[in-house]
Design a protein around this motif. Structure first.
Motif, PDB file in Angstrom:
ATOM      1  N   PRO B  97     -11.329 -17.738 -10.610  1.00  0.00           N
ATOM      2  CA  PRO B  97     -10.937 -16.845  -9.514  1.00  0.00           C
ATOM      3  C   PRO B  97     -12.116 -15.966  -9.098  1.00  0.00           C
ATOM      4  CG  PRO B  97      -9.985 -16.127 -11.598  1.00  0.00           C
ATOM      5  CD  PRO B  97     -10.625 -17.446 -11.862  1.00  0.00           C
ATOM      6  N   ASP B  98     -12.138 -15.600  -7.837  1.00  0.00           N
ATOM      7  CA  ASP B  98     -13.188 -14.699  -7.358  1.00  0.00           C
ATOM      8  C   ASP B  98     -13.001 -13.296  -7.906  1.00  0.00           C
ATOM      9  OD1 ASP B  98     -14.619 -16.577  -5.644  1.00  0.00           O
ATOM     10  OD2 ASP B  98     -12.751 -16.632  -4.515  1.00  0.00           O
ATOM     11  N   ALA B  99     -11.767 -12.985  -8.229  1.00  0.00           N
ATOM     12  CA  ALA B  99     -11.500 -11.690  -8.873  1.00  0.00           C
ATOM     13  C   ALA B  99     -10.193 -11.800  -9.629  1.00  0.00           C
ATOM     14  CB  ALA B  99     -11.414 -10.575  -7.832  1.00  0.00           C
ATOM     15  N   VAL B 100     -10.099 -10.996 -10.669  1.00  0.00           N
ATOM     16  CA  VAL B 100      -8.843 -10.854 -11.397  1.00  0.00           C
ATOM     17  C   VAL B 100      -8.266  -9.504 -11.002  1.00  0.00           C
ATOM     18  CG1 VAL B 100      -7.773 -10.714 -13.666  1.00  0.00           C
ATOM     19  CG2 VAL B 100      -9.716 -12.267 -13.283  1.00  0.00           C
ATOM     20  N   VAL B 101      -7.076  -9.525 -10.425  1.00  0.00           N
ATOM     21  CA  VAL B 101      -6.486  -8.308  -9.864  1.00  0.00           C
ATOM     22  C   VAL B 101      -5.214  -7.986 -10.619  1.00  0.00           C
ATOM     23  CG1 VAL B 101      -5.564  -7.248  -7.765  1.00  0.00           C
ATOM     24  CG2 VAL B 101      -7.454  -8.898  -7.620  1.00  0.00           C
ATOM     25  N   MET B 102      -5.096  -6.737 -11.056  1.00  0.00           N
ATOM     26  CA  MET B 102      -3.977  -6.345 -11.908  1.00  0.00           C
ATOM     27  C   MET B 102      -3.176  -5.220 -11.288  1.00  0.00           C
ATOM     28  SD  MET B 102      -6.108  -6.622 -15.479  1.00  0.00           S
ATOM     29  CE  MET B 102      -7.685  -6.237 -14.732  1.00  0.00           C
ATOM     30  N   PRO B 103      -2.203  -5.549 -10.466  1.00  0.00           N
ATOM     31  CA  PRO B 103      -1.390  -4.490  -9.848  1.00  0.00           C
ATOM     32  C   PRO B 103      -0.588  -3.757 -10.909  1.00  0.00           C
ATOM     33  CG  PRO B 103      -0.467  -6.659  -9.364  1.00  0.00           C
ATOM     34  CD  PRO B 103      -1.777  -6.890 -10.043  1.00  0.00           C
ATOM     35  N   GLY B 104      -0.380  -2.472 -10.672  1.00  0.00           N
ATOM     36  CA  GLY B 104       0.310  -1.643 -11.658  1.00  0.00           C
ATOM     37  C   GLY B 104       1.711  -1.248 -11.240  1.00  0.00           C
ATOM     38  N   SER B 105       2.151  -1.744 -10.094  1.00  0.00           N
ATOM     39  CA  SER B 105       3.504  -1.412  -9.629  1.00  0.00           C
ATOM     40  C   SER B 105       3.926  -2.443  -8.594  1.00  0.00           C
ATOM     41  CB  SER B 105       3.527  -0.024  -8.977  1.00  0.00           C
ATOM     42  OG  SER B 105       2.799  -0.065  -7.756  1.00  0.00           O
ATOM     43  N   HIS B 106       5.202  -2.451  -8.322  1.00  0.00           N
ATOM     44  CA  HIS B 106       5.739  -3.340  -7.298  1.00  0.00           C
ATOM     45  C   HIS B 106       5.061  -3.082  -5.950  1.00  0.00           C
ATOM     46  CE1 HIS B 106       8.641  -5.822  -5.197  1.00  0.00           C
ATOM     47  NE2 HIS B 106       8.957  -4.810  -4.402  1.00  0.00           N
ATOM     48  N   GLU B 107       4.842  -1.812  -5.652  1.00  0.00           N
ATOM     49  CA  GLU B 107       4.238  -1.463  -4.366  1.00  0.00           C
ATOM     50  C   GLU B 107       2.802  -1.987  -4.305  1.00  0.00           C
ATOM     51  OE1 GLU B 107       6.070   0.567  -6.359  1.00  0.00           O
ATOM     52  OE2 GLU B 107       7.793   0.279  -5.025  1.00  0.00           O
ATOM     53  N   GLN B 108       2.078  -1.837  -5.393  1.00  0.00           N
ATOM     54  CA  GLN B 108       0.705  -2.366  -5.426  1.00  0.00           C
ATOM     55  C   GLN B 108       0.722  -3.890  -5.284  1.00  0.00           C
ATOM     56  OE1 GLN B 108      -1.543  -1.006  -8.809  1.00  0.00           O
ATOM     57  NE2 GLN B 108      -1.278   1.170  -8.304  1.00  0.00           N
ATOM     58  N   LEU B 109       1.653  -4.504  -5.959  1.00  0.00           N
ATOM     59  CA  LEU B 109       1.755  -5.965  -5.859  1.00  0.00           C
ATOM     60  C   LEU B 109       2.004  -6.384  -4.410  1.00  0.00           C
ATOM     61  CD1 LEU B 109       2.116  -8.861  -6.934  1.00  0.00           C
ATOM     62  CD2 LEU B 109       4.448  -8.247  -7.612  1.00  0.00           C
ATOM     63  N   ARG B 110       2.937  -5.704  -3.751  1.00  0.00           N
ATOM     64  CA  ARG B 110       3.241  -6.023  -2.349  1.00  0.00           C
ATOM     65  C   ARG B 110       1.995  -5.812  -1.477  1.00  0.00           C
ATOM     66  NH1 ARG B 110       7.333  -8.325  -1.273  1.00  0.00           N
ATOM     67  NH2 ARG B 110       6.131  -8.652   0.607  1.00  0.00           N
ATOM     68  N   ALA B 111       1.293  -4.721  -1.722  1.00  0.00           N
ATOM     69  CA  ALA B 111       0.095  -4.439  -0.919  1.00  0.00           C
ATOM     70  C   ALA B 111      -0.959  -5.520  -1.128  1.00  0.00           C
ATOM     71  CB  ALA B 111      -0.461  -3.060  -1.266  1.00  0.00           C
ATOM     72  N   VAL B 112      -1.107  -5.985  -2.363  1.00  0.00           N
ATOM     73  CA  VAL B 112      -2.076  -7.051  -2.640  1.00  0.00           C
ATOM     74  C   VAL B 112      -1.680  -8.329  -1.900  1.00  0.00           C
ATOM     75  CG1 VAL B 112      -3.042  -8.543  -4.432  1.00  0.00           C
ATOM     76  CG2 VAL B 112      -2.796  -6.093  -4.863  1.00  0.00           C
ATOM     77  N   LEU B 113      -0.381  -8.663  -1.946  1.00  0.00           N
ATOM     78  CA  LEU B 113       0.072  -9.876  -1.248  1.00  0.00           C
ATOM     79  C   LEU B 113      -0.203  -9.765   0.245  1.00  0.00           C
ATOM     80  CD1 LEU B 113       3.499 -10.672  -2.992  1.00  0.00           C
ATOM     81  CD2 LEU B 113       1.261 -11.741  -3.388  1.00  0.00           C
ATOM     82  N   GLU B 114       0.016  -8.584   0.789  1.00  0.00           N
ATOM     83  CA  GLU B 114      -0.234  -8.424   2.224  1.00  0.00           C
ATOM     84  C   GLU B 114      -1.724  -8.538   2.548  1.00  0.00           C
ATOM     85  OE1 GLU B 114       2.214  -4.941   3.111  1.00  0.00           O
ATOM     86  OE2 GLU B 114       3.859  -6.220   2.373  1.00  0.00           O
ATOM     87  N   LEU B 115      -2.522  -7.943   1.697  1.00  0.00           N
ATOM     88  CA  LEU B 115      -3.966  -8.085   1.890  1.00  0.00           C
ATOM     89  C   LEU B 115      -4.387  -9.560   1.816  1.00  0.00           C
ATOM     90  CD1 LEU B 115      -6.860  -6.996   2.116  1.00  0.00           C
ATOM     91  CD2 LEU B 115      -6.880  -6.887  -0.388  1.00  0.00           C
ATOM     92  N   CYS B 116      -3.855 -10.264   0.845  1.00  0.00           N
ATOM     93  CA  CYS B 116      -4.196 -11.691   0.709  1.00  0.00           C
ATOM     94  C   CYS B 116      -3.832 -12.454   1.972  1.00  0.00           C
ATOM     95  CB  CYS B 116      -3.487 -12.300  -0.497  1.00  0.00           C
ATOM     96  SG  CYS B 116      -4.175 -11.761  -2.082  1.00  0.00           S
ATOM     97  N   GLN B 117      -2.683 -12.124   2.545  1.00  0.00           N
ATOM     98  CA  GLN B 117      -2.285 -12.799   3.783  1.00  0.00           C
ATOM     99  C   GLN B 117      -3.271 -12.482   4.909  1.00  0.00           C
ATOM    100  OE1 GLN B 117       2.088 -13.713   4.506  1.00  0.00           O
ATOM    101  NE2 GLN B 117       2.172 -11.581   3.873  1.00  0.00           N
ATOM    102  N   ARG B 118      -3.619 -11.219   5.020  1.00  0.00           N
ATOM    103  CA  ARG B 118      -4.536 -10.811   6.096  1.00  0.00           C
ATOM    104  C   ARG B 118      -5.919 -11.403   5.903  1.00  0.00           C
ATOM    105  NH1 ARG B 118      -2.754  -5.670   5.069  1.00  0.00           N
ATOM    106  NH2 ARG B 118      -4.780  -5.055   4.237  1.00  0.00           N
ATOM    107  N   SER B 119      -6.362 -11.482   4.646  1.00  0.00           N
ATOM    108  CA  SER B 119      -7.751 -11.856   4.378  1.00  0.00           C
ATOM    109  C   SER B 119      -7.924 -13.313   3.992  1.00  0.00           C
ATOM    110  CB  SER B 119      -8.303 -10.976   3.241  1.00  0.00           C
ATOM    111  OG  SER B 119      -8.049  -9.621   3.493  1.00  0.00           O
TER     112      SER B 119
END
Lengths: 536, 536
Positions: B97-119
């Motif tokens: 993986p280009d990065a290992v990302v460790m969300p710490g909450s449901h909200e962070q997880l959702r934000a990461v998924l949205e970023l992944c979609q955008r990027s």
């Protein structure tokens, strides 16, 4: 089945004087009998099927398997929910299918689905026609016409695997026919919903039916090991393997699809050795909490009966009051219970089935019941219950005739939430009955036990009066809202159909609804399958 | 976990002289040790994440929860399947993986998924990282980059409902941590896959994991009463009701979604009282048919053990040959069994757990086993098995080091088909090993019993040699084809991942695949979730 109600036309149980007196006391003065209109007075719009489509349907399934006569159209005009019966008895069903089509094979079924797609015809799968939530309403949606897709000719036992204890059947096979077939071979499916006498197995699968003995045998979803869905886009045939990790659980996705994705025209079911003995007996608890506490112990301490149901105080009172001298009342007597301090308590029926092991389980259960302060009543109440286990829909017809509104609704929740939900929903129904119908009777029982929770089954009665469908709707609305507020599921085993559709979004969320819609678009791209059901 | 294999880096069990001798006899001359390369010699392409996306990821989850260092990227470069380990040990993983990302909450997880979609970033959910079917391979699909979405920080126990016996946990919680939490409260989940020491509960749910004691406790799919999927299109949160007829079974649809629809970041599981006693014991059968016949009786006659496994003749022979003098061999002795006519037979391990009731069940089971001609071996073999129940992945590392290819694969089928499928698949693997690897060893055991069937778990060994991944692939191909021809499911509890994807279409059909694709399009419209897995 008689077109305006339940059972064969000859049968009529009537209401005894004790029942009539009790109803009068509880609900107020009953109006005189309101029998259903005669069949010929039922009003239907003319069938509008284009002649080309009609000819093609006849070509596919054979002339005599496409029916457009008044009687068949009326029989497929509705299910057996309260508003269905009210409208039918008045001779004013909402609509009727333009034709009743009975395919005799999988290939014929596929050809009919393809024709429906080409000709813009809605297809309403129709098994036993026993839906109490509007699941078989002949709605055309955006289509030119609507046919009832009656599965009665798809009714064979395809294969019995004695070693694996599975049976493969066509979806239109009726539950009693399957039980007879299995009983002759020392087996049972163990699926006995109140509608047992008429349901088709495909219909049970499509609606997530749960039998009365589901605590032991499991609901239909636990019995299904494989199935085939004939969808407009193609077949999905899932093999009868005992378990699989091959991706998302498609079996459980098709179970509960309510005819909106296609027709479940074949299914493989787990069967069991027929029990050598059925021990059904009564127990009495001081109150509802004590009773639910005991049931929870049975479920969590490996003493699960095949059948368990616990009536709340109200249902217990009415049950005892209505039972004949040969029944509960005679054998137990309010006085007897009262003398031992159980007056106003709760009656439970527990059924253990098996060929030896069940006796050990029952012994453990009795110890747990005693520990919870329960009083064993012996087999009398169990035998009474068994003798009338399929009687409620017949009784409903009699009540309707005598001017009484009667309806049932159900939910399920975790043990920790059961008492609260019981109170919330019961209060909501009672309040709405007081508001709209001048009062009524609300009763409930716990049934269908799981390790983590159970279902609640409510029955309510009131005088039919005017605007009765609007009143019924208001009670359903109040009850459904209370169920959602209270953390229950909108239905434990009646399915969504048309009546529960307003709450599905609350239960599975907007994204859940979108997921189901996407599936529907893929499997039924022209939206011919059972329009207006399940999905909002 | 050590990056090139299983367990902590300090631990190394080695292979004893008896094992080395047996391997030499069975497989031919072993090459000298082939240890893994050093971590710094593992070759990875440079991470290609755009700096904007990287900054945003850091902003969402916090700087130290976005890792791009060599060690973390290597640790997330693959799962624990045979080709994964071969490549890692050689320092040549397919990618990272280009990065290992460790969300710490449901909200962070959702934000990461949205970023992944955008990027245009692919996201590979990563729990314990124990997939043996390529389920966590860091494939970017059509995207600019790929991140591992490590759930380790989503690891809390959210709620325990003692009355309903359910526990709600975050998806990243590890199974041992949950068992410790429950044990302190007198409870157990009862989910003990071989990978127990490392798996996350969300990962178990996503892959339809089955524990060793699934005959009694059920696979994870039976334990899940509610769950939440964080999908790119939104959340689906299904409440922990014990059962519901509210349409298609979405719970079971999300279970087994293998990270391709979203991340199961919260789930509610049924728990049980911790058993006061665990009785694990051995039994010996004259042959495989006698043993499977006995297991079938246990499953169908209400004498189901929590754990049941029956080794075929080959696996039994190797097990006895390998066991130390303190183990099976010493306690039983081939001579002893041989004298009683059981030479060449089959060893079964049966485990009963409970607080009283299990003893009654065990008594019934022993009677059934005797009736099937089984020989009770007492608790010795059961204790030996319990002591090494999680040892196989450690042993695999040692075998790889000693130049031995070792792999497992599994299926499930109806009882009536079990012997045939056992023969077909075993023969297919053996034939391919003879063709490509000059021979090898194929062993199998039955486990995970159901009323209607059971699973078959194959292990095969051969010399690693050259082109070992191609050889492994040829065996998988032969075995998968034989499973499909023979009427099994392509996987009972390892999931589809990348390795089983070629057969999913055969198992669920083209329309089944289309249905899953439609669901994927709806829930993950940009196809960022775990590309290249599950769906062909």
């Amino acid at each position: 089945m008689r077109w305006w109600g339940w059972g064969e036309s000859e049968r009529s149980d009537g209401l005894g004087p004790r029942t009539l007196r009790l109803l009068g006391e509880e609900l107020g003065r009953l109006a005189g009998p309101r029998p259903p209109v005669a069949l010929e007075h039922v009003h239907l719009e003319d069938a509008t099927l284009a002649s080309g489509a009609l000819e093609e349907l006849r070509r596919i399934v054979g002339e005599r398997h496409v029916r457009q006569d008044h009687a068949e159209r009326v029989r497929h005009a509705a299910g057996k929910g309260y508003p269905d019966l009210v409208r039918l008895r008045a001779g004013k069903p909402e609509g009727a299918p333009d034709a009743v089509v009975m395919p005799g094979s999988h290939e014929q079924l596929r050809a009919v689905l393809e024709l429906c797609q080409r000709s813009s015809l809605a297809a309403v799968p129709f098994g036993g026609g026993t839906s109490v939530v509007g699941g078989v309403a002949p709605l055309a949606g955006e289509h030119a016409g609507v046919i009832a897709l009656d599965t009665r000719r798809l009714a064979s036992v395809v294969a019995l695997d004695r070693s694996s204890l599975t049976v493969t059947v066509e979806g239109g096979l009726r539950a009693p026919a399957l039980e007879r077939h299995l009983a002759a071979r020392g087996l049972t499916l163990g699926h006995f919903p109140q509608s047992f006498e008429y349901v088709s197995l495909g219909g049970c699968a499509a609606t997530r039916s749960a039998g009365q003995a589901s605590s032991g045998y499991g609901a239909i979803e636990k019995m299904i090991v494989g199935l085939r869905l004939a969808a407009p886009a193609g077949d999905i045939a899932l093999p009868p393997v005992p378990a699989s990790a091959a991706g998302p659980g498609l079996r459980q996705l098709l179970v509960g699809s309510e005819g909106t994705l296609g027709v479940i025209d074949q299914l493989s079911l787990r069967v069991r050795p027929a029990p050598a003995e059925r021990l059904y007996e009564g127990a009495f608890f001081r109150d509802f909490d004590a009773g639910t506490g005991a049931l929870r112990m049975l479920a969590q301490e490996r003493a699960m009966p095949e059948l368990a149901r616990l009536s709340d105080e109200q249902e217990t009172r009415v049950t005892l009051a209505l039972s004949s001298s040969g029944g509960l009342r005679g054998k137990l007597g309010q006085a007897y219970l009262g003398a031992r301090g159980y007056r106003g308590g709760c009656l439970a029926i527990l059924g253990f089935e098996g060929s030896g092991e069940h006796r050990v389980r029952r012994k453990r259960a009795r110890a747990l019941i005693r520990a919870a302060g329960g009083l064993a009543l012996g087999r009398g109440p169990g035998e009474v219950w068994l003798a009338s286990r399929f009687a409620a829909p017949y009784l409903r017809d009699e009540l309707l005739t005598h001017g009484v509104m009667v309806e049932t609704l159900e939910t399920a929740t975790q043990w920790s939430n059961l008492a609260r939900l019981h109170r919330l929903v019961g209060d909501a129904i009672a309040a709405e009955l007081r508001r709209g119908a001048g009062g009524g009777l609300v009763m409930c029982h716990v049934s269908h036990l799981y390790e983590t929770g159970a279902s609640l089954y409510f029955t309510f009665l009131a005088l039919r009066g005017e605007d009765e469908i609007e009143r019924w709707r208001a009670v359903k609305q109040a009850a459904g809202d209370a169920i959602m507020t209270g953390g229950g599921t909108i239905t434990h085993h009646h399915a969504i159909g048309r009546d529960h559709e307003p709450w599905l979004g609350q239960e599975i969320g907007a994204t859940g609804i979108s997921a189901l819609r996407a599936l529907k678009r893929e499997l039924d791209p022209r939206a011919i399958m059972n329009p207006g059901k399940l999905l909002p």
